[in-house]
Design a protein around this motif. Structure first.
Motif, short mmCIF file in Angstrom:
data_model
loop_
_atom_site.label_atom_id
_atom_site.label_comp_id
_atom_site.label_asym_id
_atom_site.label_seq_id
_atom_site.Cartn_x
_atom_site.Cartn_y
_atom_site.Cartn_z
N GLN A 23 0.88 -1.10 0.14
CA GLN A 23 -0.05 0.03 0.04
C GLN A 23 0.79 1.24 0.07
OE1 GLN A 23 -3.09 -0.62 -0.44
NE2 GLN A 23 -2.92 -3.01 -0.23
N HIS A 26 2.68 1.73 -3.48
CA HIS A 26 1.46 2.17 -4.36
C HIS A 26 0.99 3.55 -4.27
CE1 HIS A 26 -2.46 1.90 -6.53
NE2 HIS A 26 -1.70 1.75 -7.38
N SER A 27 0.86 4.06 -3.05
CA SER A 27 0.51 5.34 -2.70
C SER A 27 1.80 6.33 -3.20
CB SER A 27 0.08 5.57 -1.20
OG SER A 27 1.00 5.54 -0.38
N LYS A 29 3.09 5.85 -5.71
CA LYS A 29 3.14 5.62 -7.12
C LYS A 29 4.65 5.03 -7.55
CE LYS A 29 -0.15 9.16 -8.33
NZ LYS A 29 -1.06 9.06 -7.48
N THR A 32 3.09 0.50 -10.86
CA THR A 32 1.75 1.05 -11.57
C THR A 32 0.76 0.15 -10.67
OG1 THR A 32 2.12 -0.89 -12.96
CG2 THR A 32 2.99 1.23 -13.63
N MET A 33 -0.46 0.60 -11.17
CA MET A 33 -1.72 -0.09 -10.84
C MET A 33 -1.70 -1.72 -11.24
SD MET A 33 -4.68 -0.38 -9.31
CE MET A 33 -5.44 1.35 -9.01
N TYR A 36 0.70 -3.26 -8.76
CA TYR A 36 -0.02 -3.44 -7.63
C TYR A 36 -1.09 -4.59 -7.52
CZ TYR A 36 -3.34 -2.19 -3.86
OH TYR A 36 -4.04 -2.07 -2.97
N PRO A 141 2.37 5.44 -13.68
CA PRO A 141 1.45 5.16 -12.80
C PRO A 141 0.29 5.85 -13.05
CG PRO A 141 3.13 7.19 -12.14
CD PRO A 141 3.34 6.44 -13.21
#
Length: 194
Positions: A23, A26-27, A29, A32-33, A36, A141
């Protein structure tokens, strides 16, 4: 980056029980999604952290430095005393300065004084010559909607135009330049040697 590569086994040990590391990364960046979602689907904590570190390492030095800075945050390392002690000895400012002093491309990245200006100045050349746009998008991202919009374009030129349209901050420009060095090195070499 050597410092992460050298400490990889210990980092896996320290982070494999830390559920929130994905987390945090990812937060910031740093992934990438799509990366993630892949990491979230891995059940084995050791395999999950190994994949995370491999993703960070393949993105080059700027991403590695950001990751090391993230590890310095108390909410990331507070439950891992050995990690906290080690990361306290890592001078990320010196790593950044060392990277800024280099004017050559290393490990697939280039130092340009102003990435946004570089992209503006070379927009036409990038649109005409970059062919691996979908692979580049995978390293950025972008939101799912942005990725879908890029992929929906019919030509590589239209896809590159859309990527450039979405690149509207210094951080986004830096990440795009890094991805271009990784996936369109020949184009970038032509531009930086001109």
């Amino acid at each position: 980056m050597d410092i992460i590569q050298d400490k990889k086994v210990k980092l896996i040990e320290w982070l494999s029980g830390e559920e929130l590391i994905i987390q945090h990364v990812h937060s910031r960046k740093l992934i990438t999604m799509s990366e993630y979602m892949t990491l979230k689907s891995i059940k084995d904590p050791i395999a999950k952290v190994t994949e995370l570190l491999d993703n960070i390492l393949k993105k080059g030095d700027p991403c590695c430095v950001e990751f090391l800075e993230l590890l310095k945050k108390d909410d990331v390392n507070e439950s891992r005393p050995a990690l906290k002690e080690w990361i306290g000895t890592v001078n990320t400012s010196a790593l950044k300065d060392k990277k800024k002093d280099s004017n050559t491309s290393q490990a697939g990245t280039a130092e340009t004084a102003d990435n946004q200006e570089f992209l503006r100045k070379n927009r036409g050349h990038l649109i005409d010559n970059v062919k691996a746009v979908v692979r580049i998008v995978d390293d950025l991202p972008f939101t799912n909607e942005m990725v879908a919009n890029v992929r929906a374009e019919n030509t590589e030129q239209a896809k590159m135009r859309k990527v450039l349209e979405y690149t509207n901050s210094k951080k986004a420009a830096q990440l795009l330049v890094d991805a271009l060095w990784k996936h369109a090195k020949d184009v970038m070499e032509d531009l930086t040697m001109a």
